[in-house]
Scaffold this active site. Sequence first.
Site, PDB file in Angstrom:
ATOM      1  N   ARG A  39       0.475  -1.009   0.429  1.00  0.00           N
ATOM      2  CA  ARG A  39       0.073   0.143   0.109  1.00  0.00           C
ATOM      3  C   ARG A  39       0.310   1.411   0.300  1.00  0.00           C
ATOM      4  O   ARG A  39       0.805   2.937  -0.423  1.00  0.00           O
ATOM      5  CB  ARG A  39      -1.316  -0.017   1.220  1.00  0.00           C
ATOM      6  CG  ARG A  39      -1.632   1.348   1.493  1.00  0.00           C
ATOM      7  CD  ARG A  39      -2.856   1.123   1.842  1.00  0.00           C
ATOM      8  NE  ARG A  39      -2.505   0.806   3.754  1.00  0.00           N
ATOM      9  CZ  ARG A  39      -1.811   1.729   4.472  1.00  0.00           C
ATOM     10  NH1 ARG A  39      -1.958   3.038   3.733  1.00  0.00           N
ATOM     11  NH2 ARG A  39      -1.514   1.078   5.771  1.00  0.00           N
ATOM     12  N   TYR A  92     -16.874  13.992 -18.125  1.00  0.00           N
ATOM     13  CA  TYR A  92     -17.074  13.317 -17.746  1.00  0.00           C
ATOM     14  C   TYR A  92     -18.473  12.938 -16.390  1.00  0.00           C
ATOM     15  O   TYR A  92     -17.677  13.917 -15.158  1.00  0.00           O
ATOM     16  CB  TYR A  92     -15.548  11.870 -17.542  1.00  0.00           C
ATOM     17  CG  TYR A  92     -16.109  10.798 -16.865  1.00  0.00           C
ATOM     18  CD1 TYR A  92     -17.265   9.664 -16.823  1.00  0.00           C
ATOM     19  CD2 TYR A  92     -16.209  10.440 -15.167  1.00  0.00           C
ATOM     20  CE1 TYR A  92     -17.262   8.613 -16.729  1.00  0.00           C
ATOM     21  CE2 TYR A  92     -16.196   8.965 -14.538  1.00  0.00           C
ATOM     22  CZ  TYR A  92     -16.566   8.409 -15.577  1.00  0.00           C
ATOM     23  OH  TYR A  92     -16.745   7.387 -14.789  1.00  0.00           O
ATOM     24  N   ASP A 164      -7.917  16.015 -17.019  1.00  0.00           N
ATOM     25  CA  ASP A 164      -8.147  14.946 -16.892  1.00  0.00           C
ATOM     26  C   ASP A 164      -7.707  14.643 -18.562  1.00  0.00           C
ATOM     27  O   ASP A 164      -8.550  15.192 -19.658  1.00  0.00           O
ATOM     28  CB  ASP A 164     -10.241  14.487 -16.965  1.00  0.00           C
ATOM     29  CG  ASP A 164      -9.972  12.947 -16.974  1.00  0.00           C
ATOM     30  OD1 ASP A 164      -8.828  12.443 -17.725  1.00  0.00           O
ATOM     31  OD2 ASP A 164     -11.340  12.693 -16.801  1.00  0.00           O
ATOM     32  N   LYS A 189      -7.708   3.066 -19.541  1.00  0.00           N
ATOM     33  CA  LYS A 189      -7.957   3.274 -20.734  1.00  0.00           C
ATOM     34  C   LYS A 189      -7.115   3.273 -21.911  1.00  0.00           C
ATOM     35  O   LYS A 189      -6.294   2.376 -21.953  1.00  0.00           O
ATOM     36  CB  LYS A 189      -9.237   4.583 -21.589  1.00  0.00           C
ATOM     37  CG  LYS A 189     -10.077   5.309 -20.207  1.00  0.00           C
ATOM     38  CD  LYS A 189     -11.313   4.089 -20.040  1.00  0.00           C
ATOM     39  CE  LYS A 189     -12.851   4.272 -19.563  1.00  0.00           C
ATOM     40  NZ  LYS A 189     -12.131   4.928 -18.365  1.00  0.00           N
TER      41      LYS A 189
END
Length: 373
Positions: A39, A92, A164, A189
């Site tokens: 982590r 988005y 973005d 993506k």
Amino acid sequence: MDIRPKITPIYQTSVFKFEDLNELESYFSEPGSRYLYSRNGNPNSDELADAINRLEGGTGAIATGSGMAAIFAAILAYCQAGDHVLCAADIYGGSSTLLNAELSRMGITVTYVPFEQFYDLQQFVRPTTRLMLAETISNPLLRVADLGRLAEECHWHGLKLVVDNTFATPVITRPLALGADIALHSVTKYLAGHSDVTAGVVVAADEAIAARLKQIGVIYGLTLSPMESWLAVRGLKTLRVRVREHSHNALVIASFLANHTGVREVYYPGLEQHPQHALAAKQGAGMFGGMMSILLADDAEAVNDFMRRVKRFPFAPSLAGVDSSLSYPLGTSHRALTSEQQQNLGITTGLVRLSIGIEPVEELLADLEQALA
């Protein structure tokens, strides 16, 4: 035995071993010298973050478990309870849902800025406004922001610009080089590119913000897993050639659809009639990406008929894989918006978003032609 693999192995481990207390102390006194717990950091997730950081020209980056986690981390890097955020209205749907449904509960408020008012933010800015969130190429109507101009406007008002860059990728546009403070991606993506990874990344222009992002990633547990990181790094190696093919195919298909009587409108910045075509050509190094939206008849059955007839474009509500697909913004990505917001943005019943893959373009054209016949 001297083992020197060309490809970084998958460090599929949650924890790393220490010899003694001296090694433990060196971990804390020499950041980056070794690993403790995945982590906090893992060679695979660090490799991915470093690779994208180089592509975007940043000072540091973190890899996250999804694109949504990347957006969350980017906003928290600058904001706390009581702060105010500006957000592009044409964005988005998940970004607006995060701001409306969750960050509002943390005391962070939002005002949405219409695309036409991006470069005159005075009326939207409050004393508590900290940043502007926008997309290089908007989802789903493919509007192109002038990032250099927008960065100047934001900085004039003392705001940070968070971009973005998912639709464009750093192959087409590098927001940090144009003045943005943070660039982020849904790695799911184009960066990973094969529809088999869920991941995100946030890249900072400032070293202090890069360190803050690292802290957010560790404390909130946003860190990407080793296996997903390894897959994304593998996909990233073909990014440049994939983006060229996506862009080539998309321009051919957009030109075909723009002259088809069954299509009312084509939203693609590579077309000369697109309102931001000249900007997109200059800002995008002559490539326009693989995403477009088309407007069919505003009739659900007409859309259903198209979806059933098309063979090479499965209805899969994501984007940017090597295989083509289509999505339906009204019913998926922008479903949470009010009817009024959807109408104001032009997200209507007939709007279909196409993700153009890298298959032989002749096959894609033939499929679209028979589906629209």
